[in-house]
Design a protein around this motif. Structure first.
Motif, PDB file in Angstrom:
ATOM      1  N   UNK A 215      18.939  36.457  46.102  1.00 49.03           N
ATOM      2  CA  UNK A 215      18.804  35.163  45.418  1.00 49.03           C
ATOM      3  C   UNK A 215      20.022  34.785  44.587  1.00 49.03           C
ATOM      4  N   UNK A 216      21.178  35.313  44.919  1.00 44.24           N
ATOM      5  CA  UNK A 216      22.390  34.900  44.224  1.00 44.24           C
ATOM      6  C   UNK A 216      23.609  35.183  45.099  1.00 44.24           C
ATOM      7  N   UNK A 217      24.739  34.615  44.687  1.00 47.13           N
ATOM      8  CA  UNK A 217      25.984  34.811  45.403  1.00 47.13           C
ATOM      9  C   UNK A 217      26.701  36.048  44.873  1.00 47.13           C
ATOM     10  N   UNK A 218      27.365  36.755  45.787  1.00 46.09           N
ATOM     11  CA  UNK A 218      28.057  37.981  45.433  1.00 46.09           C
ATOM     12  C   UNK A 218      29.408  38.057  46.125  1.00 46.09           C
ATOM     13  N   UNK A 219      30.294  38.805  45.516  1.00 44.35           N
ATOM     14  CA  UNK A 219      31.591  39.081  46.118  1.00 44.35           C
ATOM     15  C   UNK A 219      31.380  39.890  47.397  1.00 44.35           C
ATOM     16  N   UNK A 220      31.902  39.385  48.510  1.00 45.79           N
ATOM     17  CA  UNK A 220      31.752  40.090  49.787  1.00 45.79           C
ATOM     18  C   UNK A 220      32.882  41.079  50.031  1.00 45.79           C
ATOM     19  N   UNK A 221      33.893  41.058  49.197  1.00 42.98           N
ATOM     20  CA  UNK A 221      35.019  41.978  49.352  1.00 42.98           C
ATOM     21  C   UNK A 221      34.798  43.232  48.511  1.00 42.98           C
ATOM     22  N   UNK A 222      35.635  44.226  48.720  1.00 44.07           N
ATOM     23  CA  UNK A 222      35.429  45.485  47.999  1.00 44.07           C
ATOM     24  C   UNK A 222      36.104  45.498  46.637  1.00 44.07           C
ATOM     25  N   UNK A 223      36.780  44.407  46.282  1.00 41.48           N
ATOM     26  CA  UNK A 223      37.432  44.348  44.976  1.00 41.48           C
ATOM     27  C   UNK A 223      37.668  42.894  44.602  1.00 41.48           C
ATOM     28  N   UNK A 224      37.925  42.682  43.330  1.00 45.31           N
ATOM     29  CA  UNK A 224      38.282  41.355  42.841  1.00 45.31           C
ATOM     30  C   UNK A 224      39.797  41.237  42.753  1.00 45.31           C
ATOM     31  N   UNK A 225      40.288  40.000  42.801  1.00 45.39           N
ATOM     32  CA  UNK A 225      41.695  39.764  42.562  1.00 45.39           C
ATOM     33  C   UNK A 225      42.008  39.888  41.080  1.00 45.39           C
ATOM     34  N   UNK A 226      43.212  39.487  40.723  1.00 47.51           N
ATOM     35  CA  UNK A 226      43.615  39.627  39.317  1.00 47.51           C
ATOM     36  C   UNK A 226      43.056  38.509  38.445  1.00 47.51           C
ATOM     37  N   UNK A 227      42.599  37.450  39.070  1.00 47.73           N
ATOM     38  CA  UNK A 227      42.043  36.331  38.320  1.00 47.73           C
ATOM     39  C   UNK A 227      43.120  35.514  37.640  1.00 47.73           C
ATOM     40  N   UNK A 228      42.691  34.389  37.066  1.00 48.06           N
ATOM     41  CA  UNK A 228      43.606  33.535  36.310  1.00 48.06           C
ATOM     42  C   UNK A 228      42.900  33.109  35.029  1.00 48.06           C
TER      43      UNK A 228
END
Length: 122
Positions: free
Chosen positions: A103-116
């Motif tokens: 019932x929610x959206x999730x990161x499909x990759x194994x890591x996050x980027x560095x963000x901004x």
């Protein structure tokens, strides 16, 4: 492997606008659902917006009417146009390929980027 790279953050005043960009590698970019998340200091990361490959969008209630997610498949880039910014929008913003489950959206990759980092002053 898709590796999103976020950019466009900075310091703005309340009421200002800002556009974030996310460049993602991968020849299947146009088939992905792409989403934006954010994490404010001392808080958990939260969902902001998603743009499915069909063009359908969804937004968190706290950004509806102010933020717009879009994409340019020719450039493998997804954008987040943020208007009427508020101090509570201050956070590190992340984009990713996303998937819906539980019932929610999730990161499909194994890591996050560095963000901004987006900082909105009052």
């Amino acid at each position: 492997q898709v590796r999103p790279v976020e950019s466009g953050g900075g310091l703005v005043q309340a009421g200002d606008s800002m556009r974030l960009s996310c460049a993602a590698s991968g020849r299947l970019f146009s088939t992905y659902a792409m989403g934006w998340f954010r994490q404010a200091p001392g808080k958990e990361r939260e969902f902001v917006a998603v743009l499915r490959w069909t063009g359908i969008t969804s937004y968190a209630d706290f950004v509806k009417g102010r933020f717009t997610i879009s994409r340019d498949n020719a450039k493998n880039t997804v954008y987040l146009q943020m208007n009427s910014l508020k101090p509570e929008d201050t956070a590190v913003y992340y984009c990713s390929v996303v998937v819906w489950y539980g019932s929610s959206w999730h990161n499909a990759l194994d890591a996050w980027g560095q963000g901004t980092l987006v900082t909105v002053s009052s």
